[in-house]
Design an enzyme around this catalytic site. Structure first.
Site, PDB file in Angstrom:
ATOM      1  N   GLY A   1       3.221  -1.732  -9.073  1.00  0.00           N
ATOM      2  CA  GLY A   1       3.730  -1.531  -7.710  1.00  0.00           C
ATOM      3  C   GLY A   1       3.176  -0.256  -7.096  1.00  0.00           C
ATOM      4  O   GLY A   1       3.297  -0.031  -5.897  1.00  0.00           O
TER       5      GLY A   1
ATOM      6  N   ASP B   1      -0.135   0.888  -7.042  1.00  0.00           N
ATOM      7  CA  ASP B   1      -1.498   0.443  -7.371  1.00  0.00           C
ATOM      8  C   ASP B   1      -2.520   1.517  -7.743  1.00  0.00           C
ATOM      9  O   ASP B   1      -3.149   1.452  -8.775  1.00  0.00           O
ATOM     10  CB  ASP B   1      -2.105  -0.314  -6.184  1.00  0.00           C
ATOM     11  CG  ASP B   1      -1.189  -1.376  -5.639  1.00  0.00           C
ATOM     12  OD1 ASP B   1      -0.022  -1.444  -6.061  1.00  0.00           O
ATOM     13  OD2 ASP B   1      -1.649  -2.149  -4.791  1.00  0.00           O
TER      14      ASP B   1
ATOM     15  N   TRP C   1      -0.692   5.625  -3.015  1.00  0.00           N
ATOM     16  CA  TRP C   1       0.205   6.090  -4.074  1.00  0.00           C
ATOM     17  C   TRP C   1      -0.291   7.374  -4.731  1.00  0.00           C
ATOM     18  O   TRP C   1       0.130   7.717  -5.825  1.00  0.00           O
ATOM     19  CB  TRP C   1       0.389   4.989  -5.128  1.00  0.00           C
ATOM     20  CG  TRP C   1       1.188   3.824  -4.613  1.00  0.00           C
ATOM     21  CD1 TRP C   1       0.710   2.641  -4.138  1.00  0.00           C
ATOM     22  CD2 TRP C   1       2.617   3.722  -4.521  1.00  0.00           C
ATOM     23  NE1 TRP C   1       1.740   1.805  -3.755  1.00  0.00           N
ATOM     24  CE2 TRP C   1       2.926   2.453  -3.977  1.00  0.00           C
ATOM     25  CE3 TRP C   1       3.685   4.578  -4.828  1.00  0.00           C
ATOM     26  CZ2 TRP C   1       4.231   2.014  -3.750  1.00  0.00           C
ATOM     27  CZ3 TRP C   1       4.992   4.141  -4.612  1.00  0.00           C
ATOM     28  CH2 TRP C   1       5.241   2.875  -4.075  1.00  0.00           C
TER      29      TRP C   1
ATOM     30  N   GLN D   1       5.320  -7.615 -11.080  1.00  0.00           N
ATOM     31  CA  GLN D   1       5.675  -6.376 -10.364  1.00  0.00           C
ATOM     32  C   GLN D   1       7.042  -5.875 -10.856  1.00  0.00           C
ATOM     33  O   GLN D   1       7.739  -6.588 -11.570  1.00  0.00           O
ATOM     34  CB  GLN D   1       5.764  -6.650  -8.853  1.00  0.00           C
ATOM     35  CG  GLN D   1       4.542  -6.194  -8.081  1.00  0.00           C
ATOM     36  CD  GLN D   1       4.753  -6.193  -6.583  1.00  0.00           C
ATOM     37  OE1 GLN D   1       5.671  -6.813  -6.067  1.00  0.00           O
ATOM     38  NE2 GLN D   1       3.888  -5.493  -5.870  1.00  0.00           N
TER      39      GLN D   1
ATOM     40  N   GLU E   1       4.907   2.247   6.120  1.00  0.00           N
ATOM     41  CA  GLU E   1       4.744   1.905   4.705  1.00  0.00           C
ATOM     42  C   GLU E   1       4.897   3.159   3.836  1.00  0.00           C
ATOM     43  O   GLU E   1       5.528   3.129   2.785  1.00  0.00           O
ATOM     44  CB  GLU E   1       3.366   1.269   4.516  1.00  0.00           C
ATOM     45  CG  GLU E   1       3.152   0.642   3.150  1.00  0.00           C
ATOM     46  CD  GLU E   1       1.780  -0.013   3.022  1.00  0.00           C
ATOM     47  OE1 GLU E   1       0.948   0.108   3.958  1.00  0.00           O
ATOM     48  OE2 GLU E   1       1.526  -0.643   1.978  1.00  0.00           O
TER      49      GLU E   1
ATOM     50  N   TRP F   1       5.811 -10.807  -1.403  1.00  0.00           N
ATOM     51  CA  TRP F   1       5.589  -9.914  -2.553  1.00  0.00           C
ATOM     52  C   TRP F   1       6.905  -9.740  -3.279  1.00  0.00           C
ATOM     53  O   TRP F   1       7.963  -9.555  -2.659  1.00  0.00           O
ATOM     54  CB  TRP F   1       5.086  -8.552  -2.085  1.00  0.00           C
ATOM     55  CG  TRP F   1       3.602  -8.401  -2.213  1.00  0.00           C
ATOM     56  CD1 TRP F   1       2.935  -7.801  -3.247  1.00  0.00           C
ATOM     57  CD2 TRP F   1       2.590  -8.869  -1.313  1.00  0.00           C
ATOM     58  NE1 TRP F   1       1.572  -7.865  -3.029  1.00  0.00           N
ATOM     59  CE2 TRP F   1       1.341  -8.516  -1.855  1.00  0.00           C
ATOM     60  CE3 TRP F   1       2.615  -9.566  -0.113  1.00  0.00           C
ATOM     61  CZ2 TRP F   1       0.133  -8.819  -1.234  1.00  0.00           C
ATOM     62  CZ3 TRP F   1       1.421  -9.870   0.507  1.00  0.00           C
ATOM     63  CH2 TRP F   1       0.203  -9.503  -0.053  1.00  0.00           C
TER      64      TRP F   1
ATOM     65  N   ARG G   1      -6.153   3.752   2.125  1.00  0.00           N
ATOM     66  CA  ARG G   1      -6.099   2.613   1.186  1.00  0.00           C
ATOM     67  C   ARG G   1      -6.899   2.964  -0.090  1.00  0.00           C
ATOM     68  O   ARG G   1      -7.640   3.938  -0.122  1.00  0.00           O
ATOM     69  CB  ARG G   1      -6.719   1.369   1.854  1.00  0.00           C
ATOM     70  CG  ARG G   1      -5.928   0.821   3.021  1.00  0.00           C
ATOM     71  CD  ARG G   1      -4.717   0.028   2.592  1.00  0.00           C
ATOM     72  NE  ARG G   1      -5.018  -1.036   1.647  1.00  0.00           N
ATOM     73  CZ  ARG G   1      -4.085  -1.733   0.980  1.00  0.00           C
ATOM     74  NH1 ARG G   1      -2.820  -1.449   1.144  1.00  0.00           N
ATOM     75  NH2 ARG G   1      -4.427  -2.683   0.152  1.00  0.00           N
TER      76      ARG G   1
ATOM     77  N   TYR H   1      -5.489 -12.033   3.706  1.00  0.00           N
ATOM     78  CA  TYR H   1      -5.255 -11.107   2.603  1.00  0.00           C
ATOM     79  C   TYR H   1      -6.212 -11.468   1.481  1.00  0.00           C
ATOM     80  O   TYR H   1      -6.468 -12.639   1.219  1.00  0.00           O
ATOM     81  CB  TYR H   1      -3.803 -11.196   2.097  1.00  0.00           C
ATOM     82  CG  TYR H   1      -3.543 -10.211   0.971  1.00  0.00           C
ATOM     83  CD1 TYR H   1      -3.346  -8.862   1.242  1.00  0.00           C
ATOM     84  CD2 TYR H   1      -3.530 -10.627  -0.370  1.00  0.00           C
ATOM     85  CE1 TYR H   1      -3.136  -7.948   0.220  1.00  0.00           C
ATOM     86  CE2 TYR H   1      -3.325  -9.717  -1.395  1.00  0.00           C
ATOM     87  CZ  TYR H   1      -3.128  -8.381  -1.101  1.00  0.00           C
ATOM     88  OH  TYR H   1      -2.926  -7.478  -2.109  1.00  0.00           O
TER      89      TYR H   1
ATOM     90  N   TRP I   1       8.576  -7.434  -5.486  1.00  0.00           N
ATOM     91  CA  TRP I   1       9.616  -6.391  -5.403  1.00  0.00           C
ATOM     92  C   TRP I   1       9.966  -6.086  -3.959  1.00  0.00           C
ATOM     93  O   TRP I   1      11.090  -5.682  -3.663  1.00  0.00           O
ATOM     94  CB  TRP I   1       9.314  -5.172  -6.265  1.00  0.00           C
ATOM     95  CG  TRP I   1       8.269  -4.148  -5.904  1.00  0.00           C
ATOM     96  CD1 TRP I   1       7.099  -4.351  -5.252  1.00  0.00           C
ATOM     97  CD2 TRP I   1       8.313  -2.732  -6.223  1.00  0.00           C
ATOM     98  NE1 TRP I   1       6.396  -3.165  -5.161  1.00  0.00           N
ATOM     99  CE2 TRP I   1       7.106  -2.146  -5.759  1.00  0.00           C
ATOM    100  CE3 TRP I   1       9.230  -1.906  -6.862  1.00  0.00           C
ATOM    101  CZ2 TRP I   1       6.817  -0.787  -5.900  1.00  0.00           C
ATOM    102  CZ3 TRP I   1       8.924  -0.552  -7.016  1.00  0.00           C
ATOM    103  CH2 TRP I   1       7.743  -0.014  -6.543  1.00  0.00           C
ATOM    104  N   ASP I   2       9.045  -6.343  -3.018  1.00  0.00           N
ATOM    105  CA  ASP I   2       9.383  -6.196  -1.594  1.00  0.00           C
ATOM    106  C   ASP I   2      10.550  -7.114  -1.241  1.00  0.00           C
ATOM    107  O   ASP I   2      11.493  -6.717  -0.553  1.00  0.00           O
ATOM    108  CB  ASP I   2       8.186  -6.554  -0.704  1.00  0.00           C
ATOM    109  CG  ASP I   2       6.970  -5.675  -0.956  1.00  0.00           C
ATOM    110  OD1 ASP I   2       6.420  -5.745  -2.074  1.00  0.00           O
ATOM    111  OD2 ASP I   2       6.561  -4.917  -0.063  1.00  0.00           O
TER     112      ASP I   2
HETATM  113  C1  9WN Z   1      -1.215  -5.376  -4.062  1.00  0.00           C
HETATM  114  C2  9WN Z   1       3.187  -5.269  -0.585  1.00  0.00           C
HETATM  115  C3  9WN Z   1       2.542  -4.552  -1.753  1.00  0.00           C
HETATM  116  C4  9WN Z   1       3.559  -3.694  -2.542  1.00  0.00           C
HETATM  117  C5  9WN Z   1       2.879  -2.765  -3.531  1.00  0.00           C
HETATM  118  C6  9WN Z   1       1.813  -1.974  -2.797  1.00  0.00           C
HETATM  119  C7  9WN Z   1       0.815  -2.912  -2.126  1.00  0.00           C
HETATM  120  C8  9WN Z   1      -0.805  -4.702  -2.750  1.00  0.00           C
HETATM  121  C9  9WN Z   1      -2.036  -4.233  -2.004  1.00  0.00           C
HETATM  122  O1  9WN Z   1       1.485  -3.746  -1.219  1.00  0.00           O
HETATM  123  O2  9WN Z   1       0.118  -3.642  -3.103  1.00  0.00           O
HETATM  124  O3  9WN Z   1      -0.122  -5.977  -4.650  1.00  0.00           O
HETATM  125  O4  9WN Z   1      -2.711  -5.086  -1.440  1.00  0.00           O
HETATM  126  O5  9WN Z   1      -2.321  -3.031  -2.002  1.00  0.00           O
HETATM  127  O6  9WN Z   1       1.191  -1.075  -3.673  1.00  0.00           O
HETATM  128  O7  9WN Z   1       3.835  -1.921  -4.128  1.00  0.00           O
HETATM  129  O8  9WN Z   1       4.422  -4.547  -3.230  1.00  0.00           O
HETATM  130  O9  9WN Z   1       3.933  -4.367   0.178  1.00  0.00           O
END
Ligand code: 9WN
Length: 436
Positions: free
Chosen positions: A166, A168, A367, A112, A408, A38, A202, A87, A40-41
């Site tokens: 980011g 969501d 979030w 992102q 997380e 991912w 979630r 995923y 920004w991760d």
């Molecule tokens: C969708 C990976 C990512 C982060 C995001 C977070 C979450 C994904 C999801 O997980 O998003 O991209 O499946 O929910 O919201 O900030 O980059 O950690």
């Protein structure tokens, strides 16, 4: 007699999380829930690795930026060819156009937050060489965000999907996301809910229907912002992304100077001016009480400000706003932290993703209320190393992680760990804090 093993320090455990989540050149956000790269991760991971293994940090950032599209977009997911977990949506769902996506690399079609240039500067400062190729990719990335993603030349970045933010399922998106009529119900099977303790942590199914409807719409128009029809339902100027871009672009300007790229330096300085000129007009709203004002996203379909008090607005401390606009960032943020964002009976002094009094606040759902470490890190970074509040956020963040593990996200009142365990950016940013 066997030697007594030394107690594991927090840093040792954080490095072990990053080692466990490593997949060759890059690092998964969490081993089963998020088995790909991912965007920004990875940038956060590169920052955390800088003082410990800068070469690996550089490889991480390069792997992420190698997924960049022809138009400059950095996709939010680079798919592993052999994921060790499931995923959804999987790589096949996106179908990026061949003339935009990099050959041989499977990616998503959305983006992102642009933390990457912050990572590049951190790595440069740690002594590794940022190649001209990486530098130019970062320049193209920033130009894309203030080019095709800012057709109005307003100085703010438009996002086209909540996943791009980011954050969501933030209540910031409830208006535009739930406010349009869904004309089809996309077929899909989620795999995320079974991977956390409680599916209530979630996003909801009704959110997912729309996330996927938006992906299908973007796909139908080749992921080209300029080709989207006027009735495309989700078009938002994002205050968090724009704030992160301001800070990252400052770092890229510093890199341009350090590496002697004079022409790019000028170009990036123009982008910076554009952000600073537009920020107040795009994002500022007056709010009652001592806080006085806040920053919120703007719905480009209606022109109206969106949402209320969320962590996204707090990220304005990253922008470098002038004295007239934000004379005392530290006092302003402390006012939020100890005012509307103070969760009742809280066990820590950290900023939840949403202020508890806001409609849509939910202390355990992703979030919509939990505390996230990357947000505390961004805020501390925005306040600067000399700020006492930045020091306090760092200390409180480390205390939370020490008590509840590298989760997380965390409960805004009790500090209990939520979502995935052994989460990479939490480990990486704790490492960065410990190095400060
Ligand atoms: C969708 C990976 C990512 C982060 C995001 C977070 C979450 C994904 C999801 O997980 O998003 O991209 O499946 O929910 O919201 O900030 O980059 O950690």
């Amino acid at each position: 007699m066997a030697a007594v093993p030394a107690p594991e320090t927090l840093a040792t455990r954080a490095l072990a999380v990053l080692a466990k989540n490593r997949r060759g050149a890059w690092t998964r956000p969490a081993s089963t829930l998020y088995p790909h790269l991912w965007s920004w991760d990875s940038a956060f991971v590169a920052i955390g690795l800088a003082p410990h293994d800068a070469e690996r940090g550089l490889a991480e950032l390069e792997a992420c930026m190698a997924a960049q599209w022809e138009d400059g977009m950095v996709p939010h997911v680079r798919y592993a060819p052999d994921p060790d977990g499931a995923y959804f949506p999987q790589a096949e769902y996106w179908r990026p156009p061949e003339d935009l996506a990099p050959p041989g690399i499977a990616t998503s079609g959305i983006t992102q937050p642009p933390v990457h240039a912050m990572a590049a500067r951190r790595l440069h400062d740690a002594g590794v060489a940022v190649s001209p190729e990486l530098f130019h990719r970062l320049v193209r990335w920033h130009r894309y965000l203030l080019g095709p993603r800012d057709p109005e030349a307003s100085g703010g970045v438009t996002i086209l999907h909540p996943w791009e933010s980011g954050t969501d399922n933030s209540p910031r998106w409830d208006g535009p996301l739930l406010g349009y009529a869904l004309t089809r119900r996309p077929e899909y099977r989620r795999v995320d809910q079974g991977q956390v303790q409680d599916a209530g942590e979630r996003p909801r199914d009704e959110d997912y229907d729309r996330y996927l409807d938006l992906v299908l719409r973007l796909r139908e128009h080749g992921y080209r912002p300029e080709r989207l029809p006027d009735d495309y339902p989700f078009r938002v100027k994002d205050v968090l992304i724009t704030s992160v871009l301001a800070a990252a672009n400052r770092d890229l300007i510093a890199l341009a100077e350090a590496l002697g790229h004079r022409r790019e330096r000028e170009l990036l300085a123009d982008l910076q001016e554009r952000i600073l000129r537009g920020f107040r007009r795009l994002f500022r709203v007056e709010v009652p009480g001592r806080l006085g004002h806040w920053y919120v996203d703007r719905d480009m379909r209606t022109g109206a400000p969106l949402g209320g008090l969320s962590c996204a607005g707090a990220c304005a401390v990253l922008v470098g706003l002038d004295e007239a606009e934000l004379p005392e960032p530290e006092a302003w943020l402390a006012g939020a932290l100890d005012g509307p964002f103070a969760a009742s009976g809280r066990s820590h002094r950290l900023l939840p993703s949403v202020a508890p009094g806001e409609p849509g606040f939910d202390p355990v759902r992703y979030w919509r209320g939990p505390v996230w470490i990357n947000i505390q890190w961004l805020l501390a970074r925005g306040l600067g190393p000399a700020s006492p509040l930045a020091g306090a956020l760092r200390a409180e963040g480390l205390r939370l992680v020490e008590a509840a593990g590298f989760r997380e996200y965390y409960h805004p009142e009790t500090g209990a760990g939520l979502g995935a365990e052994d989460f990479s950016w939490t480990a990486a940013l704790a490492l960065d804090w410990m190095d400060a």
